[in-house]
Design a protein around this motif. Structure first.
Motif, PDB file in Angstrom:
ATOM      1  N   MET A  66       0.818  -1.184   0.000  1.00 24.37           N
ATOM      2  CA  MET A  66       0.000   0.000   0.000  1.00 24.37           C
ATOM      3  C   MET A  66       0.868   1.257   0.000  1.00 24.37           C
ATOM      4  N   ILE A  67       1.937   1.253   0.791  1.00 25.02           N
ATOM      5  CA  ILE A  67       2.836   2.411   0.853  1.00 25.02           C
ATOM      6  C   ILE A  67       3.465   2.644  -0.522  1.00 25.02           C
ATOM      7  N   ASP A  68       3.836   1.573  -1.210  1.00 24.09           N
ATOM      8  CA  ASP A  68       4.419   1.718  -2.548  1.00 24.09           C
ATOM      9  C   ASP A  68       3.426   2.351  -3.523  1.00 24.09           C
ATOM     10  N   ALA A  69       2.162   1.987  -3.413  1.00 24.18           N
ATOM     11  CA  ALA A  69       1.134   2.559  -4.292  1.00 24.18           C
ATOM     12  C   ALA A  69       0.994   4.054  -4.042  1.00 24.18           C
ATOM     13  N   ILE A  70       0.963   4.440  -2.780  1.00 28.06           N
ATOM     14  CA  ILE A  70       0.831   5.846  -2.435  1.00 28.06           C
ATOM     15  C   ILE A  70       2.072   6.621  -2.875  1.00 28.06           C
TER      16      ILE A  70
ATOM     17  N   TRP B 125       4.111   5.813  -5.323  1.00 23.47           N
ATOM     18  CA  TRP B 125       4.110   5.898  -6.788  1.00 23.47           C
ATOM     19  C   TRP B 125       3.244   7.054  -7.256  1.00 23.47           C
ATOM     20  N   LYS B 126       2.082   7.196  -6.656  1.00 25.64           N
ATOM     21  CA  LYS B 126       1.150   8.240  -7.061  1.00 25.64           C
ATOM     22  C   LYS B 126       1.784   9.618  -6.902  1.00 25.64           C
ATOM     23  N   PHE B 127       2.426   9.867  -5.754  1.00 26.59           N
ATOM     24  CA  PHE B 127       2.982  11.187  -5.500  1.00 26.59           C
ATOM     25  C   PHE B 127       4.313  11.409  -6.212  1.00 26.59           C
ATOM     26  N   GLN B 128       5.061  10.356  -6.487  1.00 25.48           N
ATOM     27  CA  GLN B 128       6.311  10.504  -7.250  1.00 25.48           C
ATOM     28  C   GLN B 128       6.036  10.834  -8.699  1.00 25.48           C
ATOM     29  N   THR B 129       5.001  10.229  -9.258  1.00 29.15           N
ATOM     30  CA  THR B 129       4.717  10.429 -10.679  1.00 29.15           C
ATOM     31  C   THR B 129       3.783  11.601 -10.933  1.00 29.15           C
ATOM     32  N   GLY B 130       2.961  11.940  -9.953  1.00 29.63           N
ATOM     33  CA  GLY B 130       1.978  12.994 -10.151  1.00 29.63           C
ATOM     34  C   GLY B 130       0.796  12.542 -11.003  1.00 29.63           C
ATOM     35  N   SER B 131       0.725  11.252 -11.270  1.00 27.83           N
ATOM     36  CA  SER B 131      -0.367  10.705 -12.082  1.00 27.83           C
ATOM     37  C   SER B 131      -1.668  10.670 -11.303  1.00 27.83           C
ATOM     38  N   GLN B 132      -2.745  10.473 -12.016  1.00 30.11           N
ATOM     39  CA  GLN B 132      -4.043  10.320 -11.383  1.00 30.11           C
ATOM     40  C   GLN B 132      -4.148   8.921 -10.790  1.00 30.11           C
TER      41      GLN B 132
ATOM     42  N   VAL C   8      -6.420   6.752 -11.061  1.00 32.62           N
ATOM     43  CA  VAL C   8      -6.927   5.724 -11.975  1.00 32.62           C
ATOM     44  C   VAL C   8      -5.816   5.107 -12.815  1.00 32.62           C
ATOM     45  N   HIS C   9      -4.641   5.746 -12.878  1.00 32.68           N
ATOM     46  CA  HIS C   9      -3.522   5.214 -13.657  1.00 32.68           C
ATOM     47  C   HIS C   9      -2.546   4.400 -12.815  1.00 32.68           C
ATOM     48  N   LEU C  10      -2.927   4.097 -11.585  1.00 27.50           N
ATOM     49  CA  LEU C  10      -2.083   3.290 -10.710  1.00 27.50           C
ATOM     50  C   LEU C  10      -1.860   1.919 -11.349  1.00 27.50           C
ATOM     51  N   PRO C  11      -0.584   1.491 -11.499  1.00 29.09           N
ATOM     52  CA  PRO C  11      -0.320   0.178 -12.104  1.00 29.09           C
ATOM     53  C   PRO C  11      -0.997  -0.953 -11.321  1.00 29.09           C
ATOM     54  N   GLU C  12      -1.416  -1.981 -12.036  1.00 31.32           N
ATOM     55  CA  GLU C  12      -2.135  -3.102 -11.430  1.00 31.32           C
ATOM     56  C   GLU C  12      -1.330  -3.805 -10.350  1.00 31.32           C
ATOM     57  N   LYS C  13       0.012  -3.766 -10.450  1.00 27.24           N
ATOM     58  CA  LYS C  13       0.838  -4.460  -9.458  1.00 27.24           C
ATOM     59  C   LYS C  13       0.651  -3.895  -8.047  1.00 27.24           C
ATOM     60  N   TYR C  14       0.100  -2.681  -7.934  1.00 29.72           N
ATOM     61  CA  TYR C  14      -0.151  -2.074  -6.630  1.00 29.72           C
ATOM     62  C   TYR C  14      -1.556  -2.348  -6.129  1.00 29.72           C
ATOM     63  N   GLY C  15      -2.362  -3.021  -6.902  1.00 27.65           N
ATOM     64  CA  GLY C  15      -3.721  -3.327  -6.489  1.00 27.65           C
ATOM     65  C   GLY C  15      -4.705  -2.273  -6.963  1.00 27.65           C
ATOM     66  N   SER C  16      -5.839  -2.240  -6.326  1.00 29.97           N
ATOM     67  CA  SER C  16      -6.918  -1.339  -6.703  1.00 29.97           C
ATOM     68  C   SER C  16      -6.556   0.106  -6.362  1.00 29.97           C
ATOM     69  N   TRP C  17      -6.751   0.995  -7.322  1.00 35.70           N
ATOM     70  CA  TRP C  17      -6.476   2.409  -7.048  1.00 35.70           C
ATOM     71  C   TRP C  17      -7.457   2.953  -6.015  1.00 35.70           C
ATOM     72  N   LYS C  18      -8.687   2.435  -6.037  1.00 35.04           N
ATOM     73  CA  LYS C  18      -9.688   2.891  -5.070  1.00 35.04           C
ATOM     74  C   LYS C  18      -9.289   2.494  -3.654  1.00 35.04           C
ATOM     75  N   GLY C  19      -8.745   1.299  -3.517  1.00 37.48           N
ATOM     76  CA  GLY C  19      -8.296   0.844  -2.200  1.00 37.48           C
ATOM     77  C   GLY C  19      -7.134   1.682  -1.686  1.00 37.48           C
ATOM     78  N   ALA C  20      -6.184   2.004  -2.563  1.00 40.60           N
ATOM     79  CA  ALA C  20      -5.032   2.822  -2.160  1.00 40.60           C
ATOM     80  C   ALA C  20      -5.479   4.228  -1.790  1.00 40.60           C
TER      81      ALA C  20
ATOM     82  N   THR D  18      -2.918   8.592  11.291  1.00 39.90           N
ATOM     83  CA  THR D  18      -1.871   7.590  11.119  1.00 39.90           C
ATOM     84  C   THR D  18      -0.611   8.203  10.519  1.00 39.90           C
ATOM     85  N   TRP D  19      -0.760   9.022   9.480  1.00 39.69           N
ATOM     86  CA  TRP D  19       0.422   9.626   8.838  1.00 39.69           C
ATOM     87  C   TRP D  19       1.199  10.486   9.820  1.00 39.69           C
ATOM     88  N   GLU D  20       0.488  11.254  10.628  1.00 38.82           N
ATOM     89  CA  GLU D  20       1.163  12.115  11.604  1.00 38.82           C
ATOM     90  C   GLU D  20       1.961  11.276  12.598  1.00 38.82           C
ATOM     91  N   ARG D  21       1.375  10.162  13.059  1.00 36.59           N
ATOM     92  CA  ARG D  21       2.088   9.286  13.996  1.00 36.59           C
ATOM     93  C   ARG D  21       3.299   8.649  13.338  1.00 36.59           C
TER      94      ARG D  21
END
Length: 99
Positions: free
Chosen positions: A1-5, A7-14, A16-28, A40-43
């Protein structure tokens, strides 16, 4: 899950373009939002900073110059276009208690 998140912020992509290897974009996306809402992030970041400080791995560098920080022209006291209107005369109130 951390890798999916990450990836999203490193690439700046939307999401919905999250690669399948990271699972569901909706779940991430949902996990990211829930972790932000419940603190959680603050902790996590607080714990990471504490560990880095304990290991003496922190080096704080702050650099601010006019190329990255600018005030809006009106915040800097610049006059607006046109001439400044003359002050209106103050007149006594005719309301209750005046006099």
């Amino acid at each position: 899950m951390i890798d999916a998140i990450a990836w999203k912020f490193q690439t700046g992509s939307q999401w919905v373009h999250l690669p399948e290897k990271y699972g569901s974009w909706k779940g991430a996306y949902t996990r990211l939002r829930n972790w932000a809402i419940d603190g959680t992030w603050e902790r996590v970041f607080t714990a990471l900073l504490a560990q880095a400080d304990a290991d003496e791995d922190l080096e704080w560098v702050v650099a601010v110059d006019s190329t990255i920080v600018r005030a809006h022209q009106h915040a800097a006291g610049a006059r607006k276009k046109g001439t400044r209107p003359a002050s209106l005369a103050t007149t006594p109130s005719a309301g209750p208690g005046a006099g």
